[in-house]
Scaffold this motif. Structure first.
Motif, PDB file in Angstrom:
ATOM      1  N   PHE A 131       0.640  -1.006  -0.079  1.00  0.00           N
ATOM      2  CA  PHE A 131       0.189  -0.022  -0.063  1.00  0.00           C
ATOM      3  C   PHE A 131       0.662   1.218  -0.005  1.00  0.00           C
ATOM      4  CE2 PHE A 131      -2.285   3.901   3.018  1.00  0.00           C
ATOM      5  CZ  PHE A 131      -3.483   4.137   1.736  1.00  0.00           C
ATOM      6  N   ALA A 132       1.924   1.076   0.904  1.00  0.00           N
ATOM      7  CA  ALA A 132       2.777   2.626   0.752  1.00  0.00           C
ATOM      8  C   ALA A 132       4.406   2.403  -0.200  1.00  0.00           C
ATOM      9  CB  ALA A 132       3.447   2.211   2.522  1.00  0.00           C
ATOM     10  N   LEU A 133       4.421   1.578  -0.799  1.00  0.00           N
ATOM     11  CA  LEU A 133       5.287   1.398  -1.064  1.00  0.00           C
ATOM     12  C   LEU A 133       4.723   1.504  -2.285  1.00  0.00           C
ATOM     13  CD1 LEU A 133       9.047   1.828  -1.762  1.00  0.00           C
ATOM     14  CD2 LEU A 133       8.670  -0.702  -1.564  1.00  0.00           C
ATOM     15  N   THR A 134       4.323   0.101  -2.791  1.00  0.00           N
ATOM     16  CA  THR A 134       4.332   0.243  -4.811  1.00  0.00           C
ATOM     17  C   THR A 134       2.785   1.031  -5.311  1.00  0.00           C
ATOM     18  OG1 THR A 134       5.012  -2.022  -4.367  1.00  0.00           O
ATOM     19  CG2 THR A 134       4.141  -1.596  -6.081  1.00  0.00           C
ATOM     20  N   GLY A 135       2.305   0.985  -4.641  1.00  0.00           N
ATOM     21  CA  GLY A 135       0.860   1.274  -4.665  1.00  0.00           C
ATOM     22  C   GLY A 135       1.175   3.685  -4.320  1.00  0.00           C
ATOM     23  N   GLY A 136       0.759   3.708  -3.191  1.00  0.00           N
ATOM     24  CA  GLY A 136       1.208   5.205  -2.925  1.00  0.00           C
ATOM     25  C   GLY A 136       2.477   5.883  -3.322  1.00  0.00           C
ATOM     26  N   TYR A 137       3.771   5.217  -3.366  1.00  0.00           N
ATOM     27  CA  TYR A 137       4.847   6.159  -3.296  1.00  0.00           C
ATOM     28  C   TYR A 137       4.779   6.111  -4.271  1.00  0.00           C
ATOM     29  CZ  TYR A 137       9.663   5.828  -4.257  1.00  0.00           C
ATOM     30  OH  TYR A 137      10.844   5.975  -5.222  1.00  0.00           O
ATOM     31  N   GLN A 138       4.923   4.735  -5.249  1.00  0.00           N
ATOM     32  CA  GLN A 138       5.168   4.670  -7.463  1.00  0.00           C
ATOM     33  C   GLN A 138       4.741   6.015  -7.594  1.00  0.00           C
ATOM     34  OE1 GLN A 138       7.982   2.558  -7.818  1.00  0.00           O
ATOM     35  NE2 GLN A 138       7.506   3.391  -9.893  1.00  0.00           N
ATOM     36  N   SER A 139       3.245   5.915  -7.904  1.00  0.00           N
ATOM     37  CA  SER A 139       1.770   6.687  -8.306  1.00  0.00           C
ATOM     38  C   SER A 139       2.412   7.967  -7.668  1.00  0.00           C
ATOM     39  CB  SER A 139       0.683   6.601  -7.249  1.00  0.00           C
ATOM     40  OG  SER A 139       0.708   7.184  -6.307  1.00  0.00           O
ATOM     41  N   VAL A 140       3.231   8.780  -7.349  1.00  0.00           N
ATOM     42  CA  VAL A 140       3.825  10.109  -6.974  1.00  0.00           C
ATOM     43  C   VAL A 140       4.999  10.941  -7.374  1.00  0.00           C
ATOM     44  CG1 VAL A 140       1.626  10.904  -5.772  1.00  0.00           C
ATOM     45  CG2 VAL A 140       4.098  10.398  -4.646  1.00  0.00           C
ATOM     46  N   VAL A 141       5.925   9.758  -7.227  1.00  0.00           N
ATOM     47  CA  VAL A 141       7.680   9.516  -6.861  1.00  0.00           C
ATOM     48  C   VAL A 141       7.765  10.556  -8.625  1.00  0.00           C
ATOM     49  CG1 VAL A 141       7.718   7.449  -8.519  1.00  0.00           C
ATOM     50  CG2 VAL A 141       9.511   8.731  -6.962  1.00  0.00           C
ATOM     51  N   ALA A 142       7.396   9.809  -9.953  1.00  0.00           N
ATOM     52  CA  ALA A 142       8.203  10.872 -10.966  1.00  0.00           C
ATOM     53  C   ALA A 142       7.617  12.377 -10.769  1.00  0.00           C
ATOM     54  CB  ALA A 142       7.316  10.175 -12.272  1.00  0.00           C
ATOM     55  N   LEU A 143       6.563  12.682 -10.181  1.00  0.00           N
ATOM     56  CA  LEU A 143       5.706  13.902 -10.157  1.00  0.00           C
ATOM     57  C   LEU A 143       6.777  14.257  -9.409  1.00  0.00           C
ATOM     58  CD1 LEU A 143       1.545  13.174 -10.886  1.00  0.00           C
ATOM     59  CD2 LEU A 143       3.368  14.483 -12.415  1.00  0.00           C
ATOM     60  N   PHE A 144       7.506  14.264  -7.922  1.00  0.00           N
ATOM     61  CA  PHE A 144       8.096  14.569  -7.500  1.00  0.00           C
ATOM     62  C   PHE A 144       8.711  14.528  -8.082  1.00  0.00           C
ATOM     63  CE2 PHE A 144      10.791  13.610  -4.197  1.00  0.00           C
ATOM     64  CZ  PHE A 144      10.618  14.228  -3.044  1.00  0.00           C
ATOM     65  N   LEU A 145       9.372  13.956  -8.571  1.00  0.00           N
ATOM     66  CA  LEU A 145      11.355  14.285  -8.927  1.00  0.00           C
ATOM     67  C   LEU A 145      10.867  15.011 -10.090  1.00  0.00           C
ATOM     68  CD1 LEU A 145      12.505  10.619  -9.291  1.00  0.00           C
ATOM     69  CD2 LEU A 145      12.951  12.108  -7.570  1.00  0.00           C
ATOM     70  N   VAL A 146      10.536  15.039 -10.931  1.00  0.00           N
ATOM     71  CA  VAL A 146      10.084  16.053 -11.638  1.00  0.00           C
ATOM     72  C   VAL A 146       9.956  17.445 -11.555  1.00  0.00           C
ATOM     73  CG1 VAL A 146       9.155  16.826 -13.800  1.00  0.00           C
ATOM     74  CG2 VAL A 146       9.982  14.333 -13.790  1.00  0.00           C
ATOM     75  N   ARG A 147       9.243  17.963 -11.049  1.00  0.00           N
ATOM     76  CA  ARG A 147       8.200  18.718 -10.198  1.00  0.00           C
ATOM     77  C   ARG A 147       8.559  19.301  -9.110  1.00  0.00           C
ATOM     78  NH1 ARG A 147       1.340  17.552 -12.765  1.00  0.00           N
ATOM     79  NH2 ARG A 147       2.730  17.445 -14.779  1.00  0.00           N
ATOM     80  N   ASP A 148       8.646  18.575  -8.187  1.00  0.00           N
ATOM     81  CA  ASP A 148       9.255  18.989  -6.669  1.00  0.00           C
ATOM     82  C   ASP A 148      10.666  19.312  -6.170  1.00  0.00           C
ATOM     83  OD1 ASP A 148       6.422  20.057  -5.748  1.00  0.00           O
ATOM     84  OD2 ASP A 148       6.023  17.883  -5.329  1.00  0.00           O
ATOM     85  N   ALA A 149      11.438  17.829  -6.968  1.00  0.00           N
ATOM     86  CA  ALA A 149      12.439  17.981  -6.532  1.00  0.00           C
ATOM     87  C   ALA A 149      13.075  18.816  -7.785  1.00  0.00           C
ATOM     88  CB  ALA A 149      12.833  16.859  -6.368  1.00  0.00           C
ATOM     89  N   GLY A 150      12.497  19.868  -8.704  1.00  0.00           N
ATOM     90  CA  GLY A 150      13.015  20.008  -9.850  1.00  0.00           C
ATOM     91  C   GLY A 150      14.511  18.966 -10.983  1.00  0.00           C
ATOM     92  N   ILE A 151      13.933  17.720 -10.911  1.00  0.00           N
ATOM     93  CA  ILE A 151      14.823  16.888 -11.283  1.00  0.00           C
ATOM     94  C   ILE A 151      14.672  15.908 -12.969  1.00  0.00           C
ATOM     95  CG2 ILE A 151      15.073  13.962 -11.656  1.00  0.00           C
ATOM     96  CD1 ILE A 151      16.614  15.808  -8.512  1.00  0.00           C
ATOM     97  N   ALA A 152      15.543  16.757 -14.228  1.00  0.00           N
ATOM     98  CA  ALA A 152      15.417  15.927 -15.360  1.00  0.00           C
ATOM     99  C   ALA A 152      14.576  15.207 -15.320  1.00  0.00           C
ATOM    100  CB  ALA A 152      16.215  17.074 -15.850  1.00  0.00           C
ATOM    101  N   PRO A 153      13.060  15.040 -16.456  1.00  0.00           N
ATOM    102  CA  PRO A 153      12.624  13.953 -17.169  1.00  0.00           C
ATOM    103  C   PRO A 153      13.835  12.134 -17.312  1.00  0.00           C
ATOM    104  CG  PRO A 153      11.442  15.452 -17.879  1.00  0.00           C
ATOM    105  CD  PRO A 153      12.640  16.250 -17.102  1.00  0.00           C
ATOM    106  N   GLY A 154      15.143  13.119 -17.825  1.00  0.00           N
ATOM    107  CA  GLY A 154      15.694  11.864 -18.064  1.00  0.00           C
ATOM    108  C   GLY A 154      17.092  11.434 -17.352  1.00  0.00           C
ATOM    109  N   TRP A 155      17.115  12.700 -16.193  1.00  0.00           N
ATOM    110  CA  TRP A 155      17.164  11.482 -14.693  1.00  0.00           C
ATOM    111  C   TRP A 155      16.673  10.612 -13.693  1.00  0.00           C
ATOM    112  CZ3 TRP A 155      22.429  11.613 -14.387  1.00  0.00           C
ATOM    113  CH2 TRP A 155      23.646  12.285 -14.750  1.00  0.00           C
ATOM    114  N   VAL A 156      15.356  10.574 -14.102  1.00  0.00           N
ATOM    115  CA  VAL A 156      14.367  10.504 -13.252  1.00  0.00           C
ATOM    116  C   VAL A 156      15.234   8.857 -13.177  1.00  0.00           C
ATOM    117  CG1 VAL A 156      12.245   9.360 -12.821  1.00  0.00           C
ATOM    118  CG2 VAL A 156      12.341  11.170 -13.529  1.00  0.00           C
ATOM    119  N   GLY A 157      15.149   8.445 -14.029  1.00  0.00           N
ATOM    120  CA  GLY A 157      15.017   6.767 -14.252  1.00  0.00           C
ATOM    121  C   GLY A 157      16.480   6.262 -13.804  1.00  0.00           C
ATOM    122  N   ALA A 158      17.921   7.265 -13.848  1.00  0.00           N
ATOM    123  CA  ALA A 158      19.091   7.078 -13.519  1.00  0.00           C
ATOM    124  C   ALA A 158      19.594   6.666 -12.042  1.00  0.00           C
ATOM    125  CB  ALA A 158      20.007   8.306 -13.807  1.00  0.00           C
ATOM    126  N   LEU A 159      18.128   8.451 -11.505  1.00  0.00           N
ATOM    127  CA  LEU A 159      18.016   7.737 -10.010  1.00  0.00           C
ATOM    128  C   LEU A 159      17.800   6.661  -9.575  1.00  0.00           C
ATOM    129  CD1 LEU A 159      16.775  11.657  -9.538  1.00  0.00           C
ATOM    130  CD2 LEU A 159      19.104  10.458  -8.948  1.00  0.00           C
TER     131      LEU A 159
END
Length: 432
Positions: free
Chosen positions: A245-273
């Motif tokens: 519930f916490a990791l595969t569901g809740g975390y996974q559903s927002v992590v891409a948006l969190f990294l790109v829009r809140d943490a300021g990470i370029a989309p191409g670096w999401v996979g590298a992280l």
């Protein structure tokens, strides 16, 4: 040819890698996990970048991949028990290949929609239900009981290594070719996995004859009853459900948006992280076997569950520049712990459950755990819209840290080693 590897052969210098059939299974699964790790990054990015999806839409996409467990999980445990496990896995791989290949085709034709992505997520999730139920029962048919921890550790270790490479490739693919192109790589990986399964020579005993009409519900109840009556399996299933519930569901559903829009990470670096964090899975698989030998399976689990998941609380602190290290370190610790726990618990369930009940008990445990993933995804998406993705990351990582205490509600808290099979076979309890 014998259905399983002979135990004396396991003394080989290379262990299970010395045996052709296990090598084929391992290599096919590794390639498949490589493709799936690309998809885990590429699919939500297709929705975000190509279709301008928001948190709720991405949450729905994550939920669609896991909802099939709610509808088909319990019957799959019975149906797979009546069929050739290998044949089921091959068919599921072929179906997934066709479905994922359709996404880049639709994108290149300019007709891709969110509805198609949701349908692909749901249908490939359905294939995964039957594949997983078959796979977890097929491994004990190929490997003797005393080789299961080694087999699961090798499979989980290579899967984690595939996640490292696959998520890095996902970022590169997204940057150079677009997110939809990554799904084509996953389609090819499923075809390769199907070919390696087809090449396995070992032929397990034929499945039982189909039972009489009306037996489906009775067989489902038998699997559920065994799972929920047993204190170990029940506690581990509740832990898996909460963690999912916490990791595969809740975390996974927002992590891409969190990294790109809140943490300021370029989309191409999401996979590298994600790749950097996935190195923790390699470590978790490598240390699982020596840790269990030194400390005991039960004691080792207690220590890992209570000490490592709280490291995940570093992830919401991520930001531009050096602050990205918080995310990498937190993810590394979480993935290491989850991988080690998965190795030990999967091996325990496979050796502890009576063979006649294994597909049903495995499916029942997965249904319980996986049913909460879409709920977590929907909750994560809704929270992301309501309070923001960073706050949602805090909620989900805190829940993950807390759920490590759930297995202590079982006799696990007093044991050095997990017990043998209830019928008396296998190793006996060793108390600390």
């Amino acid at each position: 040819m014998s259905a399983t590897l002979e135990a004396p052969e396991l003394a080989s210098r290379w262990g299970l890698f010395a045996h052709r059939d296990f090598r084929l299974l391992w290599s096919g699964q590794t390639v498949s996990r490589l493709g799936s790790s690309i998809t885990s990054i590429a699919l939500p990015l297709v929705a975000v970048l190509a279709l301008d999806a928001g948190p709720t839409a991405v949450g729905l996409l994550t939920a669609a991949a896991w909802l099939p467990w709610l509808f088909f999980g319990l019957p799959a445990g019975v149906w797979v028990g009546r069929a050739s496990r290998r044949s089921v896995m091959i068919l599921c791989n072929l179906a997934s290949a066709a479905l994922f290949a359709g996404v880049p085709l639709a994108s290149w034709l300019g007709v891709l929609t969110l509805g198609q992505l949701l349908a692909v997520a749901f249908l490939t999730g359905t294939a995964a239900v039957f594949f997983d139920a078959a796979f977890h029962a097929y491994l004990p048919e190929l490997v003797p009981a005393d080789g299961l921890i080694e087999a699961n550790a090798k499979l989980e270790g290579s899967a984690s290594a595939a996640n490292v490479a696959g998520r890095g490739l996902a970022g590169l693919t997204v940057q150079l070719l677009g997110a939809a192109a990554g799904l084509l790589a996953d389609a090819v990986s499923f075809l390769i996995a199907a070919a390696t399964l087809r090449a396995i020579r070992a032929r397990p005993a034929a499945p039982a004859a189909p039972p009489v009409r009306g037996a489906l519900l009775r067989e489902v109840r038998e699997g559920l009853a065994f799972l929920w009556r047993d204190p170990y399996l029940r506690a581990f299933t509740l832990y898996g459900a909460a963690a999912n519930f916490a990791l595969t569901g809740g975390y996974q559903s927002v992590v891409a948006l969190f990294l790109v829009r809140d943490a300021g990470i370029a989309p191409g670096w999401v996979g590298a992280l994600a790749s950097a964090g996935a190195l923790g899975g390699v470590l978790g698989a490598l240390v699982a076997r020596p840790l269990c030998r030194r400390l005991g399976t039960a004691r080792g689990l207690r220590i890992v569950l209570l000490t490592v998941p709280p490291v995940g609380l570093l992830m919401p602190l991520a930001g531009p520049g050096a602050r990205v290290a918080f995310y990498v370190v937190g993810l590394f610790g979480v993935v290491a712990a989850v991988t080690l726990v998965n190795v030990v618990l999967a091996s325990f369930r496979q050796s502890y459950t009576p063979p006649a009940l294994l597909t049903r008990v495995t499916a029942s445990a997965m249904v319980t755990g996986y049913t909460l993933i879409p709920l977590g995804a929907l909750a994560g998406g809704a929270l992301g819209d309501l309070v923001g993705t960073r706050a949602t990351m805090w909620v989900m990582t805190t829940l993950l840290a807390l759920c490590g205490a759930l297995p202590l509600a079982s006799p696990l808290r007093t044991l050095r080693d997990l017990p043998g099979r209830p019928d008396g076979s296998g190793p006996s309890d060793s108390r600390s």
